[in-house]
Every structure is written in C-alpha cells, then in structure tokens.
Scaffold this active site. Structure first.
Site, PDB file in Angstrom:
ATOM      1  N   LYS A  72      -6.850   1.385   2.196  1.00  0.00           N
ATOM      2  CA  LYS A  72      -7.768   2.516   2.454  1.00  0.00           C
ATOM      3  C   LYS A  72      -7.131   3.545   3.380  1.00  0.00           C
ATOM      4  O   LYS A  72      -7.158   4.740   3.095  1.00  0.00           O
ATOM      5  CB  LYS A  72      -9.046   2.014   3.126  1.00  0.00           C
ATOM      6  CG  LYS A  72     -10.200   1.847   2.205  1.00  0.00           C
ATOM      7  CD  LYS A  72     -11.473   1.553   2.941  1.00  0.00           C
ATOM      8  CE  LYS A  72     -11.322   0.759   4.205  1.00  0.00           C
ATOM      9  NZ  LYS A  72     -10.911  -0.631   4.059  1.00  0.00           N
ATOM     10  N   THR A  74      -4.005   3.959   3.942  1.00  0.00           N
ATOM     11  CA  THR A  74      -2.864   4.521   3.216  1.00  0.00           C
ATOM     12  C   THR A  74      -3.337   5.633   2.281  1.00  0.00           C
ATOM     13  O   THR A  74      -2.756   6.736   2.255  1.00  0.00           O
ATOM     14  CB  THR A  74      -2.174   3.391   2.408  1.00  0.00           C
ATOM     15  OG1 THR A  74      -1.868   2.308   3.306  1.00  0.00           O
ATOM     16  CG2 THR A  74      -0.916   3.860   1.735  1.00  0.00           C
ATOM     17  N   ARG A  95     -10.001   5.906  12.344  1.00  0.00           N
ATOM     18  CA  ARG A  95     -10.265   5.047  13.510  1.00  0.00           C
ATOM     19  C   ARG A  95      -8.956   4.655  14.185  1.00  0.00           C
ATOM     20  O   ARG A  95      -7.925   4.595  13.547  1.00  0.00           O
ATOM     21  CB  ARG A  95     -10.990   3.778  13.066  1.00  0.00           C
ATOM     22  CG  ARG A  95     -12.418   4.020  12.673  1.00  0.00           C
ATOM     23  CD  ARG A  95     -13.057   2.766  12.147  1.00  0.00           C
ATOM     24  NE  ARG A  95     -12.345   2.272  10.990  1.00  0.00           N
ATOM     25  CZ  ARG A  95     -12.412   1.034  10.543  1.00  0.00           C
ATOM     26  NH1 ARG A  95     -13.151   0.145  11.169  1.00  0.00           N
ATOM     27  NH2 ARG A  95     -11.742   0.672   9.480  1.00  0.00           N
ATOM     28  N   LYS A 106      -3.216  -8.265  10.374  1.00  0.00           N
ATOM     29  CA  LYS A 106      -2.688  -7.116   9.651  1.00  0.00           C
ATOM     30  C   LYS A 106      -1.340  -6.606  10.145  1.00  0.00           C
ATOM     31  O   LYS A 106      -0.537  -6.113   9.376  1.00  0.00           O
ATOM     32  CB  LYS A 106      -3.693  -5.963   9.709  1.00  0.00           C
ATOM     33  CG  LYS A 106      -4.948  -6.229   8.903  1.00  0.00           C
ATOM     34  CD  LYS A 106      -5.757  -4.981   8.718  1.00  0.00           C
ATOM     35  CE  LYS A 106      -5.031  -3.947   7.908  1.00  0.00           C
ATOM     36  NZ  LYS A 106      -5.793  -2.708   7.795  1.00  0.00           N
ATOM     37  N   ALA A 274     -16.051  -2.588  10.960  1.00  0.00           N
ATOM     38  CA  ALA A 274     -17.148  -2.326  10.012  1.00  0.00           C
ATOM     39  C   ALA A 274     -17.942  -3.573   9.673  1.00  0.00           C
ATOM     40  O   ALA A 274     -19.030  -3.479   9.128  1.00  0.00           O
ATOM     41  CB  ALA A 274     -16.591  -1.702   8.744  1.00  0.00           C
ATOM     42  N   PHE A 302     -13.637  -1.541   5.616  1.00  0.00           N
ATOM     43  CA  PHE A 302     -13.926  -2.549   4.590  1.00  0.00           C
ATOM     44  C   PHE A 302     -14.543  -1.921   3.339  1.00  0.00           C
ATOM     45  O   PHE A 302     -14.258  -0.780   3.019  1.00  0.00           O
ATOM     46  CB  PHE A 302     -14.777  -3.677   5.169  1.00  0.00           C
ATOM     47  CG  PHE A 302     -14.085  -4.438   6.277  1.00  0.00           C
ATOM     48  CD1 PHE A 302     -12.822  -4.965   6.091  1.00  0.00           C
ATOM     49  CD2 PHE A 302     -14.678  -4.617   7.515  1.00  0.00           C
ATOM     50  CE1 PHE A 302     -12.161  -5.659   7.105  1.00  0.00           C
ATOM     51  CE2 PHE A 302     -14.024  -5.305   8.539  1.00  0.00           C
ATOM     52  CZ  PHE A 302     -12.777  -5.828   8.325  1.00  0.00           C
ATOM     53  N   PHE A 382       0.595  -1.054  -6.791  1.00  0.00           N
ATOM     54  CA  PHE A 382       1.617  -1.911  -6.160  1.00  0.00           C
ATOM     55  C   PHE A 382       2.747  -2.114  -7.165  1.00  0.00           C
ATOM     56  O   PHE A 382       2.498  -2.096  -8.376  1.00  0.00           O
ATOM     57  CB  PHE A 382       1.012  -3.281  -5.780  1.00  0.00           C
ATOM     58  CG  PHE A 382       0.327  -3.295  -4.444  1.00  0.00           C
ATOM     59  CD1 PHE A 382      -0.816  -2.539  -4.233  1.00  0.00           C
ATOM     60  CD2 PHE A 382       0.836  -4.036  -3.386  1.00  0.00           C
ATOM     61  CE1 PHE A 382      -1.451  -2.528  -2.994  1.00  0.00           C
ATOM     62  CE2 PHE A 382       0.213  -4.036  -2.144  1.00  0.00           C
ATOM     63  CZ  PHE A 382      -0.926  -3.286  -1.948  1.00  0.00           C
ATOM     64  N   TRP A 410       1.684   5.305  -1.340  1.00  0.00           N
ATOM     65  CA  TRP A 410       2.495   4.361  -0.563  1.00  0.00           C
ATOM     66  C   TRP A 410       3.970   4.561  -0.917  1.00  0.00           C
ATOM     67  O   TRP A 410       4.825   4.628  -0.041  1.00  0.00           O
ATOM     68  CB  TRP A 410       2.033   2.934  -0.880  1.00  0.00           C
ATOM     69  CG  TRP A 410       2.773   1.872  -0.125  1.00  0.00           C
ATOM     70  CD1 TRP A 410       2.521   1.431   1.139  1.00  0.00           C
ATOM     71  CD2 TRP A 410       3.885   1.117  -0.598  1.00  0.00           C
ATOM     72  NE1 TRP A 410       3.405   0.459   1.491  1.00  0.00           N
ATOM     73  CE2 TRP A 410       4.260   0.244   0.452  1.00  0.00           C
ATOM     74  CE3 TRP A 410       4.619   1.095  -1.790  1.00  0.00           C
ATOM     75  CZ2 TRP A 410       5.322  -0.650   0.327  1.00  0.00           C
ATOM     76  CZ3 TRP A 410       5.676   0.205  -1.906  1.00  0.00           C
ATOM     77  CH2 TRP A 410       6.019  -0.655  -0.849  1.00  0.00           C
TER      78      TRP A 410
HETATM   79  P1  ADP Z   1      -6.862  -0.902   4.705  1.00  0.00           P
HETATM   80  O1  ADP Z   1      -7.039   0.446   5.321  1.00  0.00           O
HETATM   81  O2  ADP Z   1      -7.607  -1.061   3.418  1.00  0.00           O
HETATM   82  O3  ADP Z   1      -7.104  -2.012   5.640  1.00  0.00           O
HETATM   83  P2  ADP Z   1      -4.043  -0.256   4.846  1.00  0.00           P
HETATM   84  O4  ADP Z   1      -3.972   1.132   4.308  1.00  0.00           O
HETATM   85  O5  ADP Z   1      -3.982  -0.436   6.322  1.00  0.00           O
HETATM   86  O6  ADP Z   1      -5.327  -1.014   4.277  1.00  0.00           O
HETATM   87  O7  ADP Z   1      -2.889  -1.093   4.144  1.00  0.00           O
HETATM   88  C1  ADP Z   1      -2.704  -2.473   4.423  1.00  0.00           C
HETATM   89  C2  ADP Z   1      -1.256  -2.855   4.179  1.00  0.00           C
HETATM   90  O8  ADP Z   1      -0.981  -2.778   2.782  1.00  0.00           O
HETATM   91  C3  ADP Z   1      -0.240  -1.943   4.861  1.00  0.00           C
HETATM   92  O9  ADP Z   1       0.778  -2.727   5.417  1.00  0.00           O
HETATM   93  C4  ADP Z   1       0.315  -1.086   3.735  1.00  0.00           C
HETATM   94  O10 ADP Z   1       1.657  -0.720   3.938  1.00  0.00           O
HETATM   95  C5  ADP Z   1       0.174  -1.998   2.552  1.00  0.00           C
HETATM   96  N1  ADP Z   1      -0.015  -1.223   1.301  1.00  0.00           N
HETATM   97  C6  ADP Z   1      -0.991  -0.332   1.049  1.00  0.00           C
HETATM   98  N2  ADP Z   1      -0.850   0.186  -0.194  1.00  0.00           N
HETATM   99  C7  ADP Z   1       0.250  -0.398  -0.725  1.00  0.00           C
HETATM  100  C8  ADP Z   1       0.931  -0.287  -1.991  1.00  0.00           C
HETATM  101  N3  ADP Z   1       0.472   0.520  -2.930  1.00  0.00           N
HETATM  102  N4  ADP Z   1       2.022  -1.050  -2.185  1.00  0.00           N
HETATM  103  C9  ADP Z   1       2.478  -1.900  -1.224  1.00  0.00           C
HETATM  104  N5  ADP Z   1       1.880  -2.049  -0.020  1.00  0.00           N
HETATM  105  C10 ADP Z   1       0.788  -1.313   0.229  1.00  0.00           C
END
Ligand code: ADP
Length: 556
Positions: A72, A74, A95, A106, A274, A302, A382, A410
């Site tokens: 999210k 990202t 946030r 995380k 959340a 979430f 991914f 990403w």
């Molecule tokens: P959320 O906001 O949903 O908790 P984040 O944006 O913090 O998720 O991403 C969680 C993890 O997943 C990060 O380490 C990010 O680098 C990884 N990530 C997010 N999108 C991808 C993607 N498309 N491919 C590989 N890793 C990803």
C-alpha cells in the site's frame, strides 16, 4: 538472474534534493520551512499562504493483508510520482512508521523498490522525534496520575479503576500487565498498570485528529484516565495537565516534509495502527497537503475493513471532506494466500488458488462501494507473478465492471504507475456519492452492527458481559453519540485471524468497549486483539546493524 536490490540499497543510492527545493516546488514559502538536517523539515502551517481551494483526496487501501504487507505505501508513493509525471500537482500524506513493526515483522514502512520516501532510514527510525514526544506526553500523564495518588489523592481516584496506561513504541509483550509502586510508602501507591504500544495510545489518535493547537489542548483535556471511588469519570482537565501535555507536543504537531525518490513532496505525520487504532495519518498533514496540491494521495492502514472504514467514518467525518477516489491494492500473492496457499509456496504458479482467493478482493470492492465511492484496483506486480495469474485477475475485474490497473511502481517508479494514475484521474472527474456508513446518533449496537454486516459481511455482534457493562456505563455518561473504532485482526474480515478469503455467517465478539473522549470515539476490542503486540520468533531486528562508516543495513 540477479537478486533485486533491497529497499535500503535503492534508497541510499538515490540522489536527494535539498529540502528547501522540494518545499519551493510544493509552494511552501521559505519562512514556513524548519529544516531538520538537509532532507527533512517541519512545516509551520501558520506561515503558509491562505487559500480557499482544496485538492482532491485519493485514498489507498488494500485487500486483507498477509504478514509482509501488500504494498500500500509503495503504491501510494508510486501513484503520486506517476501523477506528477502526468503533470499533476500531487502530494503524499502518509503515516510515520512505528518501531514495533520495523523491529518486528516488516523491517520498514516507507514504501519499497523505486517507490519510496527518503531518507528511508531516518523516516523509519525516530523520525524527527514525533513518536518520542507522543510517548513522553503519554507517560507524563501516567506520572501525574501516580503522583496525584501519592500526594493525598484529592480527586479520590480509585487506583483499581485507572484506565490510562503507560506507552512504549516497541512490541514488548512482557509489559502488557505490570505492578507498580512497590517498595514501601516512599515509592508511591502500588497498583496494576500496563503498557500499550504508542501507536495505539489515545494521545496518538488525538494528535492525528486535532486541527489546531487549541483543538489539541481541548481534546487532551477531555481524555478519561479512570474513575473515582464513586465511579465518576476523571479527566485530564481534572488533573490540570492539558497545558503541559500540549506543550510537550508542540514541535511534533508540525507536519514533516520529505521527498520521494522522484522528488514528489510527501508529508509524513502521525501513525496510529489501523487494527487497534484509527489507522490514518494526521488531519494536519492531510489538510496541509490539500491546501498545497491539486491531488493528495493518502493511505489508511491494512484492508478496507479497517483503515478505510475508519478513514470514512472517523477521519473524513471529522475533517469535513470526502475521499474523491479509492485505490484498492492487491497482489497475486495475497489472493493465493486467501485461496489457501501457504507463505512458503507462494513462489510457484497456482491460477486455481488465485481464483479461490479472489473472493477477498470481491468483498473489498463491495465494501468500498458501500461508502458510495468507486475503487480502482491496483494489481501490484511481483516478479514471481505468472501471466496467467495476472490475466485471470484482469479479466475478472473486466467482467465485474471494476476498474483495474496492472501496477509496477516497485520495479519502475512512477513510470510503472501511469495506467493507474490515468484511471485515477478519470475517477476524479466523476462525481461520487460518498457518505459515512452510520449516523453517530444511532445506538452504539446499531453502529457496530452496521460495520459488521456491511463492511465485514458478518451476521452481527455479540457482547461479553464485560462489554455489556462498559456499554451501560457509556450510555449512562452520554458518550454513546460517538463514532466507533473497531479493534480487530487485520488478517480476516472476521475476528479470527485464521479465517482468510471471504468468511460468511460469522459473528464478531466484543470483549471490551473503551471510551476515548479526547479522540472522540469508542474503541471496541474484538477477539484476541492486543493493544501491545509481541515480537515474532525471528524479529527483523536480527538482520539489522550499522558499519563503521555509518551505513545502515537490514532495514527492508
Ligand atoms: P503495506 O503498506 O501494504 O504494508 P509496503 O508498501 O510497506 O506494504 O510494502 C511491504 C514490503 O513489500 C516492502 O518491503 C516492499 O518493498 C515490498 N513490496 C511492495 N511491492 C512489491 C513488489 N511489487 N515486488 C516486490 N516487493 C514489493
């Protein structure tokens, strides 16, 4: 095939612009910028130009998360970058990360890959001291309460009925229940106490919902800390410490400005969870961004059952604005887990599991529409996703009349979010019929039932005897006209974290209802949800460190 670079490696090799340049491009005058080093600043909002025009708000939410997060943050970052590439004046409101998840599961929360906010390590660790200030204000209040008991207890506070807890921004299960004041008459009055994680504390919620220093002080003064021997509520105002608490928060209360890898301005401020709190960044940051930009991309924590519901029913209601569009992030991996695949097997193709798990996405789409807003699904790609798996989701969306954009911010930064950005712009041109789900005047049980039935897809709610007693007290005090803030597991629509996908025919059990009069909502604790999490067996912290040159490693 080369291993992709870590988030930290990408972040530290990016070239940042001086924060004054970012501020200037965002329309923030120099006198409003208070730099914290070269690349971070606090914004003195009283020095911003006066404006009557407000930008539109795009809310980013997601399907029910799997343990690693769905991307999210990202997608929030990448979407704002993509909008900027299309010539739109965009700004992010996010946030601030809590050290609980950073050290625990995380390892970081500033986006990922080429869609990150910078400086990544500093945002993840002690960012401008805000969470320290909130923790300190929380614990100053605890110290004032215990001192009041020790100095004669003029207010007749019943030490067994103090509801205010101490706070710490760390996952530390050993502090959930503690005994304090031991050691004899000189050490205070012995009583039971406990710690919540700072991001679940009422001060964090107050901080995020206050619209000015005066409002902050007023809300802090209304917080209930416990009850007297006659069961009358005792507030911060009765203790007379609202002035001191507001003072402790004065610098923290200014929104923090940083930049994305592509130079888009981002305000990062306040960070309630959340699941156990209301899950949205501060109103100060969102409102400031709305004054400065034409489009504000913001995130709620979430899935849409938690952060987005609270964004709509608590934050937007309080802030007097509507979300103009909603982005619903999902991944093939998450849908496969909702379809029954174990985390260790996510790497191999399994179209059937995606088909089985899509019911989770379906329910989240319905939930967003219940609020009168249309979503666009961001299918966060991914490298392990197969084209058949991706095609299935794209076709499913087309059949159901749901907007969808395959998104790779990403891997590609804003470039990978152009389709998503175009679809968001189309949505912003349409009118929506946003309305919160319930009226605050409705009885508490009706409000909760509305959420359980319309948002979670459950049958209804069951109250334990303790929760029934809490509700009676809330009604007797006239506090029942507040919105509710559900505390529920993020992994399931139900209160059982193991029920993935789209569970049906379930009830939600509420074991406690806690009035948070400063925040202005009633927290309903469901299932086994904890307001102080624990660390996992192998915490992310085990990988972390710093070399002699000062380079961090292990922050994901
Ligand atoms: P959320 O906001 O949903 O908790 P984040 O944006 O913090 O998720 O991403 C969680 C993890 O997943 C990060 O380490 C990010 O680098 C990884 N990530 C997010 N999108 C991808 C993607 N498309 N491919 C590989 N890793 C990803």
């Amino acid at each position: 095939k080369a291993k992709p670079l870590s988030d930290l490696a990408i972040a530290t090799s990016a070239i940042m612009q001086p924060i004054f340049d970012i501020a200037k491009n965002a329309g923030i005058p120099e006198e409003a910028v208070e730099p914290y080093g070269k690349y971070k600043a606090k914004i003195d909002v009283s020095k911003l130009p006066v404006t009557q025009s407000f930008g539109k708000v795009v809310l980013v939410t997601a399907t029910s998360p799997t343990p690693a997060g769905e991307g999210k943050s990202t997608v929030t970052v990448g979407l704002a970058d993509a909008l900027a590439r299309l010539g739109e004046k965009s700004m992010i409101a996010l946030r601030e990360p809590s050290l609980g998840p950073v050290m625990g599961v995380k390892g970081g929360a500033a986006g990922g890959g080429y869609a990150q906010v910078l400086p990544m390590e500093e945002i993840n660790l002690h960012f401008n001291g805000d969470i320290h200030a909130i923790t300190t204000a929380n614990n100053a209040l605890s110290a004032m309460i215990d001192n009041h008991l020790h100095q004669g207890n003029a207010l007749q506070i019943d030490p067994r009925r103090i509801t205010w807890k101490r706070a710490l921004d760390m996952n530390d299960r050993a502090l959930r229940h503690i005994t304090i004041g031991l050691g004899g008459p000189g050490q205070g009055i012995p009583r039971e106490d406990g710690f919540d994680i700072t991001v679940a504390s009422e001060i964090m919620a107050v901080f995020c919902l206050a619209t000015s220093l005066t409002d902050l002080k007023e809300r802090l003064s209304q917080m209930v800390i416990g009850y007297t021997y006659d069961k009358e509520a005792v507030t911060v105002r009765d203790l007379g410490v609202e002035g001191a608490l507001t003072l402790l928060l004065k610098e923290a209360f200014k929104p923090n400005l940083v930049q994305t890898i592509e130079g888009t301005p981002a305000l990062i401020h306040g960070g309630p969870f959340a699941n156990i709190a209301h899950g949205c960044n501060s109103l100060m940051a969102t409102n400031t961004a709305r004054k400065l930009a034409d489009i504000v991309v913001t995130e709620a924590g979430f899935g849409s059952d938690l952060g987005a519901e609270k964004f709509m029913d608590i934050k937007a209601r309080k802030g007097g604005f509507a979300p103009d569009a909603v982005v619903l992030v999902t991944t093939i991996r998450a849908l496969k887990m909702h379809g029954g695949v174990l985390k260790s097997n996510l790497g191999s193709e399994n179209v059937q599991a995606v088909k089985d798990g899509i019911v989770n996405l379906e329910k989240h789409v319905e939930t967003v529409r219940t609020f009168g807003v249309q979503p666009v699904v961001a299918l966060n790609r991914f490298i392990t996703d197969s084209s058949d798996e991706l095609d299935f989701v794209l076709e499913w969306c087309a059949e159901k009349g749901v907007r969808v954009a395959l998104t790779d911010v990403w891997g590609l930064g804003g470039e990978g979010g152009l389709d998503l950005a175009k679809q968001v712009l189309e949505l912003l041109d349409e009118n929506n019929d946003f309305a919160p789900l319930y009226d605050v005047e409705q009885p508490v049980i009706e409000k909760i039932n509305t959420i359980v039935q319309k948002v979670y897809g459950g049958k209804g709610v069951v109250l334990t005897d303790k929760a029934k007693k809490d509700l009676l007290q809330i009604e007797q005090n006239g506090w029942d006209i507040l919105p509710v803030c559900m505390a529920k597991t993020q992994y399931s629509f139900s209160d059982d974290p193991k029920k993935l996908g789209r569970p049906e025919d379930f009830t939600i059990t509420i074991r406690e209802i806690i009035p948070k009069l400063g925040a202005g909502f009633l927290v309903c604790l469901t299932g086994d949800i904890m307001t102080m999490p624990g660390l996992p067996k192998k915490p992310a912290a085990l990988q972390m460190g710093i070399d002699e040159q000062g380079n961090a490693f292990g922050l994901m």
